[in-house]
Scaffold this motif. Structure first.
Motif, PDB file in Angstrom:
ATOM      1  N   ASP A 438       0.863  -1.185   0.000  1.00  0.00           N
ATOM      2  CA  ASP A 438       0.000   0.000   0.000  1.00  0.00           C
ATOM      3  C   ASP A 438       0.898   1.233   0.000  1.00  0.00           C
ATOM      4  N   ARG A 439       0.960   1.916  -1.135  1.00  0.00           N
ATOM      5  CA  ARG A 439       1.857   3.068  -1.251  1.00  0.00           C
ATOM      6  C   ARG A 439       1.381   4.241  -0.386  1.00  0.00           C
ATOM      7  N   THR A 440       0.090   4.333  -0.178  1.00  0.00           N
ATOM      8  CA  THR A 440      -0.418   5.430   0.649  1.00  0.00           C
ATOM      9  C   THR A 440       0.025   5.275   2.095  1.00  0.00           C
ATOM     10  N   LEU A 441      -0.092   4.053   2.617  1.00  0.00           N
ATOM     11  CA  LEU A 441       0.306   3.803   4.000  1.00  0.00           C
ATOM     12  C   LEU A 441       1.778   3.423   4.109  1.00  0.00           C
ATOM     13  N   ASP A 442       2.416   3.217   2.947  1.00  0.00           N
ATOM     14  CA  ASP A 442       3.812   2.805   2.920  1.00  0.00           C
ATOM     15  C   ASP A 442       4.017   1.526   3.738  1.00  0.00           C
ATOM     16  N   LYS A 443       3.151   0.536   3.486  1.00  0.00           N
ATOM     17  CA  LYS A 443       3.239  -0.740   4.195  1.00  0.00           C
ATOM     18  C   LYS A 443       3.085  -1.883   3.196  1.00  0.00           C
ATOM     19  N   MET A 444       3.805  -2.946   3.463  1.00  0.00           N
ATOM     20  CA  MET A 444       3.695  -4.137   2.626  1.00  0.00           C
ATOM     21  C   MET A 444       3.363  -5.338   3.500  1.00  0.00           C
ATOM     22  N   ALA A 445       2.489  -6.193   3.009  1.00  0.00           N
ATOM     23  CA  ALA A 445       2.170  -7.471   3.653  1.00  0.00           C
ATOM     24  C   ALA A 445       2.520  -8.586   2.681  1.00  0.00           C
ATOM     25  N   VAL A 446       3.265  -9.567   3.168  1.00  0.00           N
ATOM     26  CA  VAL A 446       3.720 -10.673   2.331  1.00  0.00           C
ATOM     27  C   VAL A 446       3.397 -11.995   3.024  1.00  0.00           C
ATOM     28  N   SER A 447       2.811 -12.908   2.280  1.00  0.00           N
ATOM     29  CA  SER A 447       2.556 -14.242   2.808  1.00  0.00           C
ATOM     30  C   SER A 447       3.038 -15.278   1.788  1.00  0.00           C
ATOM     31  N   PRO A 709       0.691 -16.898   8.597  1.00  0.00           N
ATOM     32  CA  PRO A 709       1.653 -16.041   9.291  1.00  0.00           C
ATOM     33  C   PRO A 709       2.492 -15.245   8.309  1.00  0.00           C
ATOM     34  N   PRO A 710       3.092 -14.152   8.735  1.00  0.00           N
ATOM     35  CA  PRO A 710       3.955 -13.363   7.860  1.00  0.00           C
ATOM     36  C   PRO A 710       5.067 -14.208   7.275  1.00  0.00           C
ATOM     37  N   ALA A 711       5.596 -13.776   6.149  1.00  0.00           N
ATOM     38  CA  ALA A 711       6.539 -14.571   5.388  1.00  0.00           C
ATOM     39  C   ALA A 711       7.748 -14.998   6.195  1.00  0.00           C
ATOM     40  N   SER A 712       8.310 -14.118   7.020  1.00  0.00           N
ATOM     41  CA  SER A 712       9.555 -14.438   7.710  1.00  0.00           C
ATOM     42  C   SER A 712       9.378 -15.531   8.741  1.00  0.00           C
ATOM     43  N   GLU A 713       8.130 -15.774   9.147  1.00  0.00           N
ATOM     44  CA  GLU A 713       7.905 -16.791  10.167  1.00  0.00           C
ATOM     45  C   GLU A 713       7.846 -18.199   9.575  1.00  0.00           C
ATOM     46  N   THR A 714       7.780 -18.270   8.246  1.00  0.00           N
ATOM     47  CA  THR A 714       7.719 -19.575   7.611  1.00  0.00           C
ATOM     48  C   THR A 714       8.854 -19.795   6.632  1.00  0.00           C
ATOM     49  N   THR A 715       9.691 -18.747   6.393  1.00  0.00           N
ATOM     50  CA  THR A 715      10.784 -18.878   5.445  1.00  0.00           C
ATOM     51  C   THR A 715      12.053 -18.334   6.057  1.00  0.00           C
TER      52      THR A 715
END
Length: 743
Positions: A438-447, A709-715
């Protein structure tokens, strides 16, 4: 023929029959007498009636302990059950030295277990009798006989001799060995080999195939059991040394029926033998055989670990993982398959699929020059995926914290053995599941996607089939089959270029184009047994409701009868099939609860022409999808004796009702392989080349993967770098902060 029910009350006769069945009357008598007299086995009550004690002793003698032998009625046969089934058959009819071609479990009567399946619970022990199907043949006549054995009562319930035109389709290890021996001992074969420099048949390797299409040759058509024997020179890769003729062996009389030249020039003429010689150039692929210094040393190891262990739970043959629960079945013909798939939707167990299996595989080579048209085996009906299953070496096939099931096997004498680690269960990383920045909130979610894979490997001749059923956290169920191995090769004369039906792998070594058909059987029970199937296409909206030409919509055609259901893939309309329960509606949109069947792979046409006589052997390949009412006897797409069962069942009863009832969907996936030199000496696999996906549609409230869960918790990753946590801010947004990448 003896009647088991009549003969069973006679103890002396039972001792004799059982003794003959196991091959040692004295040992069996001593065994049973010991247990009857001493009563030392807890299972045998000395005060029980004699026949009850004899029943128990016989089961114990074969190693069978009912009902503790299996945890659920869907469990595959054990070795002791196979031996017990053979004992009962031999005792029932001892008129022949029967060859046991296939011993497998009879499909459980769905009506008996339906309440337990729909509720996700186990049926009580003893509810379902243990019923076995045994395919036997006389070693001389070779005519198949189907026997139904009740292991619970040790009775033969049905003895069915095949029609005269029905033949044993299964080619056992013993069949292959016999055909090879007969071919290599034939004086005319030896003479031909001698002229090519092979004076000793120990320097010749055989590759056996089913006889294929024989209606064009009366002599072959009358054969009891016809086997094609292709010949190669001995080497670690003998497919680099093809020999230019094929031998036709008839098992039963055990004779060579014919020796046919293979065309070694571009045309159809098989009598032109100019330039015929066996190529001597090797094509090694085993690491110890390849030239020194050619194995890569600059490829760093890739290690996959699960420090906390796997996320799945195995109880017997029941597996629970991420809302899914299912059981793993097995039979010699199909190999591993899936039973009773349910989905836990926020505490509510919902039925999905009663049985998922690959039902048949048909392979046709594309060289039209006789006798190559006979290279057309049924890989399951002939060689059997289960009987051809391989042991999976640890850490080489399934990476990570894998678990394994074994499989039990038998030969024609009903001697048994086990293949350990033949079915692999492992979690795998499957790439991105979903991502948004989300460029407006400057946040990324990755799964990242994780999946549970159940896989096995079957080797049939030159080819390996890596078969996988996969379950994803977004509730997708996927079937994928990879084809790897070595190309089946044939001879070309010196300096002859490859004909247009294949390619040259190295001088004189010719690999033909070929194509596969995979019949998948899907016994669907979406939210219950009453389901409806439709075929759906995305099409443009018709005028005048499409003034700018951009409108699209979904057209659905519901199948009311079996005769309406044969339908084909259509990439032009992104065609898929929908399995729905019209009695269960999604609360939000009030559409029926359903799952989509989405084809995957090359989506090629059926290359067998409509008037091809070869197509008559496999009419189930006529269409991509068929729908029939549930019938527990209709398991194999080609029929028990490869008599085009699926097409016969459909066209034999075209008015069968398939709307809002218990249905089975058959989907035929296709693939074609045009060999390149890069496929030699071994050919690699295309990931997920052929298969299908089953995805929920209006079944759930939202995407269940949103809770992953977020990507880093599984990779891999320590979570400290920018964006590695899978959630939160990344580098400053240049549109919001004036960040300049050049600074």
């Amino acid at each position: 023929m003896l009647n088991w029910r009549l003969s069973w009350p006679n103890p002396a006769l039972c001792f004799i029959l059982a003794g003959l069945a196991v091959g040692d009357y004295s040992q069996f008598t001593k065994f049973t007498q010991k247990y009857f007299k001493e009563g030392i086995n807890d299972a045998i009550v000395p005060q029980a009636p004699l026949m009850d004690r004899l029943l128990t002793a016989t089961k114990v003698f074969t190693g069978f302990s009912y009902p503790q032998e299996y945890a659920s009625p869907w469990d595959p046969l054990s070795q002791s059950e196979m031996r017990l089934a053979a004992l009962v058959v031999r005792a029932y009819n001892s008129s022949s030295n029967w060859q046991f071609k296939c011993i497998g479990i009879v499909e459980v009567n769905k009506t008996l277990v339906l309440p337990y399946y729909l509720s996700g619970t186990n049926p009580p022990p003893g509810l379902v009798p243990r019923i076995v199907t045994v395919l036997i043949a006389d070693p001389i006549k070779r005519l198949p006989i189907s026997v139904i054995v009740n292991l619970s009562s040790m009775q033969v319930e049905k003895w069915t001799e095949a029609e005269p035109d029905q033949k044993v389709s299964v080619i056992t290890i013993e069949d292959k060995a016999s055909a090879s021996e007969i071919a290599l001992e034939d004086p005319n074969v030896r003479l031909r080999l001698g002229t090519l420099g092979y004076l000793d048949t120990k320097n010749v390797i055989t590759d056996t195939w089913d006889g294929g299409y024989v209606a064009d040759n009366p002599k072959y058509a009358k054969a009891t059991k016809l086997i094609q024997v292709f010949l190669y020179g001995v080497d670690s890769n003998y497919f680099a040394h093809p020999i230019g003729f094929v031998v036709y062996v008839d098992l039963g009389p055990n004779v060579v029926l014919g020796i046919e030249n293979l065309p070694i020039h571009e045309g159809f003429d098989t009598n032109n033998r100019t330039g015929e010689s066996v190529p001597r150039q090797g094509a090694p692929y085993y690491p110890e055989d390849v030239p020194l210094g050619t194995i890569r040393t600059d490829l760093k190891p890739l290690t996959i670990t699960q420090k906390d262990g796997p996320s799945f739970l195995i109880e017997g043959r029941k597996i629970t993982w991420q809302n899914f629960q299912f059981r793993v079945g097995y039979n010699p013909r199909e190999g591993p398959h899936i039973y009773t798939v349910t989905y836990n939707d926020n505490g509510k167990v919902r039925a999905l699929f009663y049985r998922l299996s690959i039902s048949e595989v048909f392979l046709q080579y594309g060289d039209p020059r006789p006798p190559y048209h006979r290279k057309s085996p049924f890989e399951m009906g002939n060689s059997e995926f289960g009987s051809s299953i391989d042991e999976l070496l640890e850490k080489q096939f399934c990476r990570g914290d894998a678990r394994y099931f074994q499989s039990d096997h038998h030969n024609e004498a009903a001697e048994t053995w086990v293949v350990p680690r033949s079915i692999c269960i492992v979690e795998e990383d499957a790439g991105l599941s979903w991502v948004h920045y989300d460029r407006t909130l400057d946040k990324m979610a990755v799964s990242r996607a994780q999946r549970l894979s159940l896989s096995f490997l079957s080797t049939i001749g030159n080819a390996e089939y890596w078969v996988s059923w996969r379950f994803y956290t977004d509730a997708t169920v996927e079937f994928a089959i990879k084809m790897v191995g070595i190309l089946s090769t044939n001879l070309l004369a010196v300096d002859v270029k490859a004909p247009p039906y294949g390619n040259l792998m190295q001088p004189q070594v010719y690999a033909q184009d070929y194509y596969h058909y995979f019949a998948l059987r899907i016994d669907a029970d979406i939210d219950g047994v009453d389901n409806t199937v439709s075929v759906e296409d995305i099409v443009s909206v018709e005028p005048p409701n499409n003034p700018y030409g951009n409108g699209i919509k979904l057209n659905a055609t519901v199948f009311n009868t079996a005769g309406e259901s044969p339908s084909d893939i259509n990439p032009a309309t992104a065609r898929f099939w929908r399995i729905s329960n019209p009695n269960k509606l999604q609360p939000l949109n009030e559409k029926p609860s359903s799952w989509k069947l989405i084809p995957r792979g090359q989506l090629n046409q059926n290359f067998l022409t409509a008037n091809s006589p070869l197509r008559e052997r496999a009419r189930w390949t006529d269409h991509s999808t068929w729908v029939l009412p549930y019938n527990p006897d209709q398991i194999f797409a080609g029929g028990l004796f490869l008599d085009s069962g699926l097409a016969n069942w459909t066209y034999g009863n075209p008015n069968a009702d398939i709307e809002n009832t218990d249905v089975v969907i058959w989907h035929v996936a296709r693939s074609v392989h045009v060999p390149d030199v890069e496929d030699w000496p071994v050919f690699s696999s295309d990931e997920g080349l052929t298969g299908l996906r089953l995805r929920p549609s209006n079944f759930l409230k939202n995407n269940p993967a949103v809770t992953d869960p977020p990507a880093s918790e599984t990779t891999a990753g320590d979570g400290e770098g920018p964006g590695e946590t899978g959630w939160g801010p990344l580098n400053p947004n240049p549109h919001l902060t004036g960040w300049n990448s050049s600074k």
